[in-house]
Write a protein that holds these residues in place. Structure first.
Motif, PDB file in Angstrom:
ATOM      1  N   PRO A   1     -27.181 -33.765 -47.322  1.00 22.60           N
ATOM      2  CA  PRO A   1     -26.104 -33.220 -47.463  1.00 22.60           C
ATOM      3  C   PRO A   1     -25.684 -31.664 -48.486  1.00 22.60           C
ATOM      4  O   PRO A   1     -26.514 -31.169 -48.826  1.00 22.60           O
ATOM      5  CB  PRO A   1     -24.794 -34.573 -48.047  1.00 22.60           C
ATOM      6  CG  PRO A   1     -26.132 -35.337 -48.766  1.00 22.60           C
ATOM      7  CD  PRO A   1     -27.785 -34.447 -48.365  1.00 22.60           C
ATOM      8  N   LEU A   2     -24.491 -31.369 -48.179  1.00 21.18           N
ATOM      9  CA  LEU A   2     -24.286 -29.694 -48.899  1.00 21.18           C
ATOM     10  C   LEU A   2     -23.900 -30.292 -49.768  1.00 21.18           C
ATOM     11  O   LEU A   2     -22.329 -31.191 -49.427  1.00 21.18           O
ATOM     12  CB  LEU A   2     -24.378 -29.352 -47.659  1.00 21.18           C
ATOM     13  CG  LEU A   2     -25.311 -28.071 -47.399  1.00 21.18           C
ATOM     14  CD1 LEU A   2     -24.641 -27.814 -46.102  1.00 21.18           C
ATOM     15  CD2 LEU A   2     -26.758 -28.185 -47.815  1.00 21.18           C
ATOM     16  N   ALA A   3     -23.308 -30.100 -51.263  1.00 14.48           N
ATOM     17  CA  ALA A   3     -21.990 -29.334 -51.719  1.00 14.48           C
ATOM     18  C   ALA A   3     -21.391 -28.458 -51.537  1.00 14.48           C
ATOM     19  O   ALA A   3     -21.459 -27.550 -52.014  1.00 14.48           O
ATOM     20  CB  ALA A   3     -22.023 -29.709 -53.350  1.00 14.48           C
ATOM     21  N   ILE A   4     -20.343 -28.299 -50.457  1.00  9.67           N
ATOM     22  CA  ILE A   4     -19.207 -26.945 -49.801  1.00  9.67           C
ATOM     23  C   ILE A   4     -18.309 -26.538 -50.806  1.00  9.67           C
ATOM     24  O   ILE A   4     -17.230 -27.282 -51.176  1.00  9.67           O
ATOM     25  CB  ILE A   4     -19.139 -27.196 -48.622  1.00  9.67           C
ATOM     26  CG1 ILE A   4     -20.746 -27.795 -48.066  1.00  9.67           C
ATOM     27  CG2 ILE A   4     -18.348 -26.097 -47.722  1.00  9.67           C
ATOM     28  CD1 ILE A   4     -19.889 -28.006 -46.472  1.00  9.67           C
ATOM     29  N   GLY A   5     -18.401 -25.512 -51.181  1.00 10.49           N
ATOM     30  CA  GLY A   5     -17.141 -25.021 -52.140  1.00 10.49           C
ATOM     31  C   GLY A   5     -15.693 -25.198 -51.102  1.00 10.49           C
ATOM     32  O   GLY A   5     -15.829 -24.266 -49.814  1.00 10.49           O
ATOM     33  N   CYS A   6     -14.844 -24.993 -51.503  1.00 15.51           N
ATOM     34  CA  CYS A   6     -13.229 -25.664 -50.648  1.00 15.51           C
ATOM     35  C   CYS A   6     -12.940 -25.585 -50.926  1.00 15.51           C
ATOM     36  O   CYS A   6     -12.302 -25.549 -52.693  1.00 15.51           O
ATOM     37  CB  CYS A   6     -13.660 -27.620 -50.046  1.00 15.51           C
ATOM     38  SG  CYS A   6     -14.572 -27.744 -49.521  1.00 15.51           S
ATOM     39  N   ALA A   7     -11.889 -24.892 -50.663  1.00 19.94           N
ATOM     40  CA  ALA A   7      -9.865 -24.409 -50.974  1.00 19.94           C
ATOM     41  C   ALA A   7      -8.950 -25.618 -50.656  1.00 19.94           C
ATOM     42  O   ALA A   7      -9.758 -25.804 -48.897  1.00 19.94           O
ATOM     43  CB  ALA A   7      -9.772 -22.566 -50.814  1.00 19.94           C
ATOM     44  N   VAL A   8      -7.887 -25.994 -51.019  1.00 14.27           N
ATOM     45  CA  VAL A   8      -6.409 -27.274 -50.434  1.00 14.27           C
ATOM     46  C   VAL A   8      -5.957 -26.289 -50.655  1.00 14.27           C
ATOM     47  O   VAL A   8      -5.496 -25.788 -51.329  1.00 14.27           O
ATOM     48  CB  VAL A   8      -6.949 -27.886 -51.131  1.00 14.27           C
ATOM     49  CG1 VAL A   8      -5.835 -28.766 -49.911  1.00 14.27           C
ATOM     50  CG2 VAL A   8      -8.471 -28.936 -50.639  1.00 14.27           C
ATOM     51  N   LEU A   9      -4.935 -26.006 -49.320  1.00 19.74           N
ATOM     52  CA  LEU A   9      -3.712 -25.327 -49.598  1.00 19.74           C
ATOM     53  C   LEU A   9      -2.891 -26.436 -48.298  1.00 19.74           C
ATOM     54  O   LEU A   9      -2.896 -27.040 -47.160  1.00 19.74           O
ATOM     55  CB  LEU A   9      -3.711 -24.334 -48.166  1.00 19.74           C
ATOM     56  CG  LEU A   9      -2.300 -23.174 -47.883  1.00 19.74           C
ATOM     57  CD1 LEU A   9      -1.603 -23.113 -49.400  1.00 19.74           C
ATOM     58  CD2 LEU A   9      -2.389 -22.047 -46.975  1.00 19.74           C
ATOM     59  N   THR A  10      -1.256 -26.855 -48.987  1.00 19.28           N
ATOM     60  CA  THR A  10      -0.621 -27.124 -48.544  1.00 19.28           C
ATOM     61  C   THR A  10       0.423 -25.645 -48.940  1.00 19.28           C
ATOM     62  O   THR A  10       1.194 -25.240 -49.273  1.00 19.28           O
ATOM     63  CB  THR A  10      -0.009 -28.414 -49.387  1.00 19.28           C
ATOM     64  OG1 THR A  10      -0.986 -29.259 -49.384  1.00 19.28           O
ATOM     65  CG2 THR A  10       0.912 -28.908 -49.514  1.00 19.28           C
ATOM     66  N   VAL A  11       1.071 -26.312 -47.205  1.00 24.31           N
ATOM     67  CA  VAL A  11       2.214 -25.673 -46.556  1.00 24.31           C
ATOM     68  C   VAL A  11       3.284 -26.435 -46.759  1.00 24.31           C
ATOM     69  O   VAL A  11       3.346 -26.986 -46.145  1.00 24.31           O
ATOM     70  CB  VAL A  11       1.836 -25.031 -45.277  1.00 24.31           C
ATOM     71  CG1 VAL A  11       2.813 -24.350 -45.260  1.00 24.31           C
ATOM     72  CG2 VAL A  11       0.809 -24.069 -45.500  1.00 24.31           C
ATOM     73  N   SER A  12       4.441 -26.880 -47.303  1.00 28.11           N
ATOM     74  CA  SER A  12       4.892 -27.164 -47.895  1.00 28.11           C
ATOM     75  C   SER A  12       6.760 -26.012 -48.708  1.00 28.11           C
ATOM     76  O   SER A  12       6.339 -25.436 -50.117  1.00 28.11           O
ATOM     77  CB  SER A  12       4.870 -28.320 -48.420  1.00 28.11           C
ATOM     78  OG  SER A  12       6.561 -29.292 -48.420  1.00 28.11           O
ATOM     79  N   ASP A  13       7.641 -26.578 -48.212  1.00 25.29           N
ATOM     80  CA  ASP A  13       9.043 -26.101 -48.661  1.00 25.29           C
ATOM     81  C   ASP A  13       9.339 -26.964 -50.196  1.00 25.29           C
ATOM     82  O   ASP A  13      10.737 -26.536 -50.732  1.00 25.29           O
ATOM     83  CB  ASP A  13      10.341 -25.479 -47.995  1.00 25.29           C
ATOM     84  CG  ASP A  13      10.382 -24.171 -47.411  1.00 25.29           C
ATOM     85  OD1 ASP A  13       9.004 -23.855 -47.686  1.00 25.29           O
ATOM     86  OD2 ASP A  13      10.440 -24.988 -45.953  1.00 25.29           O
TER      87      ASP A  13
END
Length: 168
Positions: free
Chosen positions: A11-23
């Motif tokens: 397994p890898l520890a991968i750098g992630c970004a989370v974007l929520t698109v909502s008004d």
């Protein structure tokens, strides 16, 4: 029964970004964004960035491109804005950014969604692909859709797709 893919070497520890698109969502009411973050960290990955943006294609595109330029971010996970309502613009913003599309992601997601919600699954414009060396996944904003996409498709293949993208 679905075939099980061959095991990844480790397994890898991968750098992630989370974007929520909502008004309308805030960090306190963003259940889908929180679910993605929890599943990533529980899976041993690193959360590098998190943001909520309104359904504005230029803002979405600019944020995704900035994150793609950040060497610490290898995967971007987006939720929200994938339907066909007038304010659902995530697909339109992301489709123009992707250099290589992974059509199987959207196809499999809709097939799995159909098993859960029936013919309404056809309205989902879930999409995935790559920009430069960054994997990008875009899911609907509902927590059920996020759970399905993360558990059935993204988390089982994340290390494999990362390795494929970074083969020398």
């Amino acid at each position: 029964m679905a075939a099980t893919p061959h095991a990844d070497p480790s397994p890898l520890a991968i750098g992630c970004a989370v974007l929520t698109v909502s008004d309308t969502r805030t960090p306190e009411t963003d259940g889908s964004g929180q679910l993605i973050q929890t599943q990533l960290t529980d899976g041993g990955h690193q959360l590098v960035a998190y943001q909520i943006l309104p359904d504005e294609p230029e803002l979405i595109r600019a944020t995704v491109l900035a994150w793609c330029a950040d060497a610490a971010i290898a995967v971007i996970l987006i939720n929200g804005g994938t339907g066909i309502a007038p304010r659902d613009t995530t697909y339109d913003a992301i489709a123009t950014v992707l250099e290589k599309k992974l059509p199987g992601f959207g196809e499999l997601f809709r097939a799995l969604s159909y098993q859960e919600i029936g013919s309404r699954a056809m309205a989902s414009r879930a999409i995935a692909g790559t920009h430069s060396s960054t994997l990008i996944f875009s899911l609907p904003g509902s927590s059920n859709a996020v759970r399905l996409g993360m558990e059935a498709l993204i988390l089982p293949e994340l290390s494999h797709l990362y390795r494929q993208l970074h083969l020398q």
